[in-house]
Write an enzyme that holds these catalytic residues in place. Structure first.
Site, PDB file in Angstrom:
ATOM      1  N   ASP A   1      -3.160  -6.623  -0.557  1.00  0.00           N
ATOM      2  CA  ASP A   1      -2.881  -5.213  -0.614  1.00  0.00           C
ATOM      3  C   ASP A   1      -2.754  -4.850   0.782  1.00  0.00           C
ATOM      4  O   ASP A   1      -2.967  -5.493   1.835  1.00  0.00           O
ATOM      5  CB  ASP A   1      -3.802  -4.482  -1.561  1.00  0.00           C
ATOM      6  CG  ASP A   1      -2.994  -3.588  -2.420  1.00  0.00           C
ATOM      7  OD1 ASP A   1      -2.237  -2.663  -1.757  1.00  0.00           O
ATOM      8  OD2 ASP A   1      -3.286  -3.327  -3.473  1.00  0.00           O
TER       9      ASP A   1
ATOM     10  N   HIS B   1       2.936  -3.378  -2.977  1.00  0.00           N
ATOM     11  CA  HIS B   1       1.640  -3.400  -2.233  1.00  0.00           C
ATOM     12  C   HIS B   1       1.789  -4.564  -1.101  1.00  0.00           C
ATOM     13  O   HIS B   1       0.619  -5.163  -1.144  1.00  0.00           O
ATOM     14  CB  HIS B   1       0.795  -3.705  -3.169  1.00  0.00           C
ATOM     15  CG  HIS B   1       0.494  -2.480  -3.969  1.00  0.00           C
ATOM     16  ND1 HIS B   1      -0.619  -1.354  -3.641  1.00  0.00           N
ATOM     17  CD2 HIS B   1       0.810  -2.076  -5.488  1.00  0.00           C
ATOM     18  CE1 HIS B   1      -0.793  -0.525  -4.505  1.00  0.00           C
ATOM     19  NE2 HIS B   1      -0.048  -0.756  -5.732  1.00  0.00           N
TER      20      HIS B   1
ATOM     21  N   GLU C   1       3.376  -0.914  -9.359  1.00  0.00           N
ATOM     22  CA  GLU C   1       3.916   0.317  -8.566  1.00  0.00           C
ATOM     23  C   GLU C   1       4.722  -0.115  -7.275  1.00  0.00           C
ATOM     24  O   GLU C   1       4.639   0.466  -6.213  1.00  0.00           O
ATOM     25  CB  GLU C   1       2.338   0.652  -7.741  1.00  0.00           C
ATOM     26  CG  GLU C   1       1.672   1.425  -8.704  1.00  0.00           C
ATOM     27  CD  GLU C   1       0.343   2.066  -8.232  1.00  0.00           C
ATOM     28  OE1 GLU C   1      -0.034   3.168  -8.891  1.00  0.00           O
ATOM     29  OE2 GLU C   1      -0.210   1.480  -7.379  1.00  0.00           O
TER      30      GLU C   1
END
Length: 724
Positions: free
Chosen positions: A166, A244, A300
């Site tokens: 991440d 990410h 996301e």
């Protein structure tokens, strides 16, 4: 069994002999046991079987302890039959997994050199019983991971999902891409808020003095995987695609749309090199992890760069794609094709549904249950992990008493209340696609192993029981005393578990027929002596003893607390309760309501229910606009007092309004301002804060209007409007 040092060699040397001699039939007294998870069927038959711990758990054979893999076993591969009599132990299962879980039950039953006589038939409800650990935002050593695996196995959890990559840092050694660890496994700051929100969000080369971070070598991973296998736990690795990925695109900026470091967080889908990278990395990951499932993230993704990127736009045109969502779906499909070619299966967060789901993909539903329900209806397997229940980085008690967290509020009772099978939304056949349940621990604000354990336990015990025990056998009142008993067990295992809250849960039942509100108090701790007042005064040892629901027909300011030996524990819990004059009156909104936070619906602000410590509790109504509402009292009414409460938690973007204005009208057209109350809470205060805006007066009106303008980008959340 703990013994004085001088005694240990003696006992070890006689372990086998003792196992034969220490067999006794005690009286038929039935001992209280505190198993977690609760078995499918259990009968306490009375009496005990005495045996030395080394003989039972030390790997030495004993004619009084029989463990058999039964080829005729008809239950789950992880199920077992355990019978303990005064003469010995008989453990049968259909596989080594079942024998292992039967031994974990014996470990929990064993105490003081004896095992209570019991007959247990046990099978897990779900085959997937998982915890998730984010090691990117903060890195945790292999020793800490293996410690968690030990505790997970004790409670029959069988899956650890490791979030290895991440923006916080890349945490796994890759031979083909060494810069992932040499350049982006370390950063300038350990404190997430300072690093993420500051002006120095940079990575540092390995070996830089003062750099924060770390990574697992391939040998570390092999050790972790081997240890997990010995504990009958599968480790699912997660490598994030396509979002990410800031750390990857700093080390290899040619994989981003801009081609520059620190500019993008999403892979460039129009660049074939992105897929070469993906396949190379997944190949090395597959070599390390035997897991059937490989997690590719999928959550996301920002997607904004794709809208302007010539390569991405060219790919969209070539393939006739209408939206950038289809670009994400394109990458997920290719990831699945590659994993399937290696005899592995793809699993990802529920955003992988966007743009069309890959044919065989499994979905982890974190944004509520909707993604999981949709996937199950499409015939895809699902792991339920909704944030409202299954996020262990949320607060587990009043934030004023807890280390800083990302927000939310999931005390252990709320975690335990979750049922992963939404039977009212799926057919019986669709329900079969629910593989199980997982709780997630994201670590933005969790820096140390002690804090990690504090957040995970004992809530992970609730997850273990959800995953194993049949739903019809699970009750909070039964789980609570068992869970309390296990706090000391966790501490003895070296786990820095939260010792449970002295606060009380306050729930309300509004009865419009009787025009009253019943208030129920409950404690996490057991046993708990609860005393309370209804006039807002601090309870004392002589205050009313709680023995059942408190009935409120007008107003009460309830304060309640746990008492131990006559001494108040912690800070009293308080709740204002009003069966007020506007309950269930018509309300009209002049502002636009936000569908995601409708709470109890259009009448949520006038239903008698007060919100709690989180805007996710279904009692707070949220707006991305000003709040402007008009209450119709249905006749001219004497108005003496009007109040409304707002919440602030700046982390997730929840702010106080700039002010609240009260207006009244007789006919609903012309309104008279009755005053303005400004906010007193600074917009930059990061703590969970509440302000009640109160107007006192003596007015006659049919219509009551409240205006609360939004003063900051983000949400405003209101709970009950009270009118007297």
């Amino acid at each position: 069994m703990l013994l004085p040092k001088q005694s240990r060699n003696y006992v070890t040397g006689l372990a086998v002999v003792c196992s034969l001699l220490l067999v006794a039939c005690s009286s038929k007294e039935v001992r209280q046991v505190n198993l977690i998870p609760q078995p499918q069927q259990m009968i306490m038959t009375g009496g005990t079987f005495r045996i030395d711990s080394l003989a039972l758990f030390g790997g030495q054979s004993s004619r009084n302890v029989k463990t058999v893999i039964d080829d005729a076993w008809s239950g789950s591969p992880e199920g077992y039959q355990l019978d303990v009599t005064p003469k010995g132990i008989d453990l049968r299962a259909g596989s080594s997994d079942g024998l292992f879980y039967g031994m974990q039950t014996l470990r929990q039953l064993f105490a003081g050199g004896e095992v209570p006589c019991v007959s247990i038939l046990d099978n897990p409800r779900f085959g997937y019983r998982g915890l998730h650990l984010d090691v990117s935002r903060h890195f945790f050593s292999k020793e800490e991971v293996m410690k968690l695996l030990d505790v997970m196995s004790f409670y029959k959890l069988n899956t650890l999902h490791m979030h290895l990559t991440d923006a916080g840092g890349w945490r796994i050694e890759m031979d083909k891409y060494p810069k992932l660890t040499s350049e982006t496994a370390f950063r300038t700051e350990s404190d997430w808020r300072k690093w993420w929100d500051g002006h120095d969000r940079k990575y540092l080369p390995e070996g830089t003095p003062g750099a924060y971070g770390g990574y697992y070598t391939k040998e570390d991973i092999r050790e972790i995987v081997e240890h997990a296998a010995a504990k009958h736990i599968n480790i699912i690795p997660e490598i994030e695609f396509p979002g990410h990925s800031e750390e990857v695109l700093m080390a290899y900026p040619e994989l981003s749309c801009s081609g520059k470091p620190y500019q993008n967080g999403d892979f460039c889908i129009g660049n074939e090199k992105s897929f070469t990278f993906m396949e190379d990395v997944l190949t090395e990951v597959i070599d390390l992890f035997p897991s059937e499932y490989i997690h590719i993230g999928g959550d996301e993704a920002g997607k904004s760069a794709w809208k302007k990127c010539p390569k991405c736009q060219a790919l969209m045109k070539k393939n006739g794609m209408k939206s950038v969502d289809e670009l994400q779906s394109y990458m997920i499909h290719r990831a699945e094709e590659f994993l399937n070619s290696k005899d592995r299966r793809l699993i990802g967060w529920d955003e992988i549904l966007e743009g069309g789901l890959a044919p065989e993909a499994t979905v982890m539903s974190w944004r509520g249950e909707d993604g999981g329900i949709k996937a199950a209806r499409m015939g895809h397997d699902v792991v339920m992990t909704p944030g409202n229940y299954m996020y262990l980085d949320f607060y587990q008690a009043d934030p004023k008493t807890q280390p800083y967290a990302i927000g939310g509020y999931t005390p252990i009772k709320k975690v335990y209340s979750y049922d992963p099978v939404p039977a009212d939304s799926l057919t019986a056949e669709e329900c079969r696609h629910i593989l199980g349940v997982q709780a997630n621990t994201w670590t933005e604000y969790i820096q140390t192993p002690e804090h990690l354990e504090y957040m995970m336990f004992p809530r992970a015990l609730a997850v273990a029981e959800i995953g194993w025990t049949p739903q019809e056998l699970r009750t909070w009142e039964d789980f609570k005393p068992r869970m309390n008993n296990h706090i000391s067990k966790l501490h003895r295992m070296g786990i820095d578990a939260f010792t449970l809250s002295d606060e009380l849960e306050v729930t309300m039942l509004v009865d419009t027929a009787k025009k009253q509100i019943e208030v129920v108090l409950d404690a996490e701790k057991y046993p708990a002596e609860i005393r309370y007042t209804t006039d807002g005064s601090v309870p004392v040892a002589s205050s009313s003893l709680y023995a059942g629901p408190i009935v409120v027909k007008d107003s009460a300011h309830i304060k309640a607390a746990i008492f131990r030996d006559g001494v108040l524990q912690g800070t009293p819990t308080e709740k204002k309760v009003d069966y007020h004059r506007a309950i269930n009156k018509p309300i009209h909104y002049n502002n636009k309501l936000y569908k995601g936070y409708m709470a109890g619906g259009m009448n949520a602000l006038l239903d008698g229910y007060r919100g709690g410590l989180t805007y996710l509790d279904g009692r707070w109504q949220g707006y991305l606009d000003d709040l402007d509402c008009v209450i119709d009292m249905e006749e001219e009414t004497d108005i003496r007092k009007v109040s409304v409460r707002f919440m602030q938690l700046t982390g997730p973007g929840v702010f106080q309004p700039g002010q609240v204005e009260l207006l009244t009208s007789e006919e609903g057209e012309n309104f008279i301002s009755r005053g303005i109350v400004p906010t007193t809470i600074p917009a930059d205060d990061p703590n969970l804060l509440f302000q009640e805006y109160t107007f006192d007066g003596n007015w006659k009106a049919r219509y009551v209007r409240l205006k609360a303008p939004r003063a900051n980008p983000g949400f405003i959340f209101a709970d009950e409007i009270v009118v007297w």
